[in-house]
Every structure is written in structure tokens, then in C-alpha cells.
Design a protein around this motif. Structure first.
Motif, short mmCIF file in Angstrom:
data_model
loop_
_atom_site.label_atom_id
_atom_site.label_comp_id
_atom_site.label_asym_id
_atom_site.label_seq_id
_atom_site.Cartn_x
_atom_site.Cartn_y
_atom_site.Cartn_z
N THR A 1 -5.78 -89.21 -36.66
CA THR A 1 -6.30 -88.16 -35.79
C THR A 1 -5.66 -88.28 -34.40
O THR A 1 -5.05 -89.29 -34.07
CB THR A 1 -7.82 -88.23 -35.65
OG1 THR A 1 -8.17 -89.42 -34.90
CG2 THR A 1 -8.49 -88.28 -37.01
N VAL B 1 -9.36 -89.12 -29.03
CA VAL B 1 -10.56 -88.35 -28.68
C VAL B 1 -11.51 -89.24 -27.89
O VAL B 1 -11.63 -90.44 -28.16
CB VAL B 1 -11.25 -87.81 -29.96
CG1 VAL B 1 -11.63 -88.94 -30.91
CG2 VAL B 1 -12.48 -86.98 -29.61
N GLN B 2 -12.16 -88.67 -26.88
CA GLN B 2 -13.13 -89.39 -26.07
C GLN B 2 -14.50 -89.25 -26.71
O GLN B 2 -14.97 -88.14 -26.96
CB GLN B 2 -13.15 -88.86 -24.64
CG GLN B 2 -14.07 -89.63 -23.71
CD GLN B 2 -13.98 -89.16 -22.26
OE1 GLN B 2 -13.15 -88.32 -21.94
NE2 GLN B 2 -14.81 -89.71 -21.40
N ILE B 3 -15.20 -90.38 -26.92
CA ILE B 3 -16.43 -90.35 -27.71
C ILE B 3 -17.58 -91.05 -27.00
O ILE B 3 -18.59 -91.36 -27.64
CB ILE B 3 -16.21 -91.00 -29.09
CG1 ILE B 3 -15.65 -92.42 -28.93
CG2 ILE B 3 -15.28 -90.17 -29.95
CD1 ILE B 3 -15.50 -93.18 -30.24
N GLY C 1 -22.71 -86.01 -28.11
CA GLY C 1 -22.25 -84.72 -28.61
C GLY C 1 -21.53 -84.88 -29.93
O GLY C 1 -21.38 -85.99 -30.47
N ARG D 1 -17.99 -83.92 -32.21
CA ARG D 1 -16.58 -83.59 -32.12
C ARG D 1 -15.97 -83.54 -33.51
O ARG D 1 -16.31 -84.36 -34.36
CB ARG D 1 -15.83 -84.61 -31.25
CG ARG D 1 -16.41 -84.73 -29.85
CD ARG D 1 -16.12 -86.07 -29.23
NE ARG D 1 -16.85 -86.25 -27.97
CZ ARG D 1 -18.09 -86.72 -27.88
NH1 ARG D 1 -18.75 -87.07 -28.99
NH2 ARG D 1 -18.68 -86.84 -26.70
N CYS E 1 -12.50 -83.95 -35.52
CA CYS E 1 -11.16 -84.51 -35.39
C CYS E 1 -10.35 -84.16 -36.64
O CYS E 1 -10.74 -84.50 -37.75
CB CYS E 1 -11.22 -86.03 -35.23
SG CYS E 1 -12.20 -86.59 -33.81
N SER F 1 -10.61 -83.31 -42.04
CA SER F 1 -11.20 -83.52 -40.71
C SER F 1 -12.33 -84.53 -40.80
O SER F 1 -12.92 -84.74 -41.86
CB SER F 1 -11.71 -82.20 -40.14
OG SER F 1 -12.75 -81.67 -40.94
N GLN G 1 -19.95 -87.94 -34.19
CA GLN G 1 -21.13 -87.58 -33.40
C GLN G 1 -21.66 -88.80 -32.66
O GLN G 1 -21.83 -89.87 -33.25
CB GLN G 1 -22.22 -87.01 -34.30
CG GLN G 1 -23.42 -86.47 -33.53
CD GLN G 1 -24.47 -85.86 -34.45
OE1 GLN G 1 -24.50 -86.14 -35.64
NE2 GLN G 1 -25.33 -85.02 -33.91
#
Length: 372
Positions: free
Chosen positions: A193, A196-198, A202, A204, A206, A219, A223
């Protein structure tokens, strides 16, 4: 006959280490080695404190964690962690008391700071027992692999990558920028992937792409939610969004195969103008010759007619060239309320194409509507 004696030791206070790499030590007042009061701890610098040797850690079959015995709840204690930074090889937290820790787990647990007041990434909460208190030290984040079949490699800037087995959890810390930016790899399908900032709560999505071709394979839903007993926050990685049958067939057929897509272009008016661009073309000269022969056959003075047409064309082109160089107009079409509509729909059904085993509930629609 002598009876058998049973000796029971009751521990009033103990700590459960959910991280697996922390120890505890008691903090004393340097002058008399007695536990200091809250007022003394705030008014004197940290250099006036001295710590006891770290308490031992034991493996607990009940908690499935490391357990350390603790002193009286009013005594000051602090965390000790081995590190490669500095000369001492250890880093210590700000002293705290067991009785001051939050009794609420998860998001409301008490943060612990290092001795230089920087966040440690660890939090504390306690449970009351019949004999005393049970202190829990948890990380701020844990990451959970919700897939039942695929291993996931987690890569984070400034940290060593680690492999997360299916249905397993692992602690994860913030980086030097006080955030968590990771990249996921799925070794079984050679997929990866984008970063990504996690670290924010929230959901997301990917996209997993092939490392070799860059083709989308599926994908992952990632969460971040509030935690409970094991951490303050939990990062949950969902299962890959394609079934095992798709993997056997060579992967997903496209990134948007099962998605709802609606594409529409709408104009209030579209004007189409046809230009005469054949004047200087050889084919155009052939047409002029054919027209001349036709006029001569019908006793029409083609030379005179062509001369008049040439004069009219010359006057027209001269007027046009004053503004801009252009070809003469041949025809003009005016379309009102011109609409192009492409719609792709996937319905969540269990229908299968016979003999293939792929979803057959896909629908596509394309339409061009002209209201003129």
C-alpha cells in the motif's frame, strides 16, 4: 500423623506490564531515603531523587503478561526502560503514585512522561482488588491484524519493520514527528500500500497494488478506534476485500470492479462548426476539374463562373484575414442540453456466473441524450 501445612502469600499491589519491556523502581528522598511527600516531589529537582534497584518481573499465566510486585500505594514509583541512547543505557519516567492513577481504562488512562517531560507513549490505569490495587501499563497504540489468512508486514519510518500474524496484535509507537505513518505489505500476494497516517481516530481505505506491475489487487480497511484493557487506541486492519476464489484466478480484475461509479458530463449548449479546409488540397483540385467538365458539358461558361466565385472567395477571405486567418464555414450544428451519462453499478448479491465462480451482479449503463 503430621498434617500438611499450606502457606499462602497475598500480594496487595502489583503491576501488569502489557508492553513486555518495562521495569519498576521505587523513588526515595535523597537525604533520608524515606518516601517523600507530594509537596517535596514538586518543589525539589529530579536530581534530589534516588531510585531503588528495579523490581523483578515474573511471568503470569493468569494475565499472560509480565507482573511486578509493588510497594504501598502512597509510595512514589517510576518506569525504567532499557535504551541505546545516552550513557546510562536506561531511561526513567517522572515519578507517580499508584493511588493517583486513573481507574478508567482505554482513552481515559493516565499518560506517563519521561524524566525530561517528553511523552513516553505509555499510559497507566488501575483496578481495585480485594487485597489492594492492580496497576496496568499499556502502550498508546496497538495494531491488530484482522485477517484470518494473510500475514501483514508493517513498515514505519525510523523503526524496524515487523511481521504481524493473522489475528495477532503488536504495540506500535509514534515516530520522531509525533505521528504514525506506516506502509503495509501483504507477502502472500506480493502487494503493498501507499504510506498512510493512522494515529488519528477514523477509517481509511488503503489500495493494495502489485509490487511488480503496480496493478491494483484489492484494498485494506484500516480503522483507528478507542482501546480497552490492552491499549489507549487500537489500529484495526481489516481483511483483504477480495475472496479466495479471486486469488486463485489471478487477483482482482480491476480497482473499480465492484464499486459504484457514476460519471456525467452535461453542457447547456454545444456548437459544432464545419470548416472548408480542402481549398489547397490536391483532392480539392480534382473536384474543381470535375465540376468544370460538368459545366462545360451543359454549355455553362465555367471559366467565367469560376472567376466570379474566385473573386467572391477572395473578398470573403480578405475580410476574414483582417481579424484572423480562418477557413470558410460550411455548416453549423447547434445542440441544446447535451448530456453524456456513464453509470456503473454493483449490487451486493450472491449470484454467480455458472462455471466461473465470479460475481455476476455487475451492471453498466451508457447513454447520450441530446435535447434539440
Amino acid at each position: 500423623r503430621k498434617g500438611v501445612r499450606t502457606v499462602v502469600f497475598v500480594v496487595c499491589n502489583y503491576a501488569v506490564d502489557h508492553t513486555g519491556n518495562l521495569l519498576f523502581e521505587r523513588v526515595f528522598w535523597k537525604r533520608d531515603h524515606h518516601a517523600s511527600s507530594r509537596r517535596d516531589m514538586k518543589s525539589d529537582p529530579a536530581a534530589s531523587l534516588v531510585g531503588s534497584p528495579p523490581y523483578s518481573a515474573f511471568s503470569s499465566a493468569h494475565h499472560r503478561r509480565r507482573v511486578s510486585l509493588l510497594p504501598d500505594p502512597a509510595a512514589y514509583i517510576r518506569l525504567v526502560k532499557l535504551t541505546m541512547d545516552g550513557e546510562s543505557g536506561m531511561v526513567r519516567s517522572v515519578p507517580f503514585r499508584l493511588e493517583d492513577c486513573s481507574m478508567t481504562e482505554g482513552i481515559d488512562s493516565m499518560p506517563i512522561l519521561w524524566g525530561d517531560t517528553n511523552p513516553s507513549g505509555y499510559f497507566a490505569y488501575r483496578h481495585l482488588t480485594a487485597e489492594g490495587s492492580e496497576l496496568h501499563i499499556v502502550p498508546e497504540f496497538v495494531i491488530f491484524n484482522g485477517s484470518e489468512h494473510h500475514q501483514i508486514t508493517v513498515k514505519q519510518l525510523g523503526h524496524s519493520p515487523f511481521l504481524l500474524e493473522p489475528s495477532k496484535i503488536s504495540p506500535i509507537l509514534r515516530d520522531r514527528n509525533n505521528s504514525i505513518v506506516v506502509q503495509f505489505e501483504v507477502p502472500s500476494i506480493n502487494g503493498v500500500t501507499s504510506p498512510v497516517q493512522i494515529d488519528k481516530v477514523g477509517l481509511r481505505i488503503c489500495v493494495t497494488k502489485s509490487k511488480g506491475t503496480g496493478e491494483p489487487l484489492g484494498s485494506l480497511a484500516v480503522q483507528t478506534v478507542t482501546g480497552a484493557r490492552d491499549s489507549r487506541l487500537v489500529i484495526k486492519i481489516g481483511a483483504l476485500n477480495f475472496s479466495e476464489s479471486d486469488n486463485d484466478a489471478g487477483g482482482s480484475s480491476g480497482m473499480f470492479t465492484h464499486d459504484f461509479i457514476r460519471f456525467r458530463v452535461r453542457w447547456s449548449e454545444m456548437r459544432v462548426t464545419l470548416k472548408d479546409t480542402e481549398e489547397g488540397n490536391e483532392k480539392y483540385e480534382e473536384n474543381r476539374t470535375a465540376i468544370r467538365k460538368y459545366l462545360e458539358h451543359h454549355n455553362v461558361n465555367s471559366v467565367e463562373l469560376e472567376k466570379k466565385l474566385s473573386e467572391a472567395r477572395h473578398d470573403y477571405n480578405a475580410e476574414v484575414e483582417r481579424k484572423e486567418k480562418s477557413f470558410p464555414d460550411v455548416a453549423q450544428i447547434l445542440l441544446h442540453r447535451f448530456t453524456v451519462d456513464l453509470q456503473r453499478i454493483f449490487k451486493d448479491e450472491d449470484a454467480k456466473v455458472q462455471g466461473i465462480g465470479l460475481p455476476s451482479s455487475e451492471r453498466a449503463q451508457f447513454s447520450v441524450v441530446v435535447h434539440n
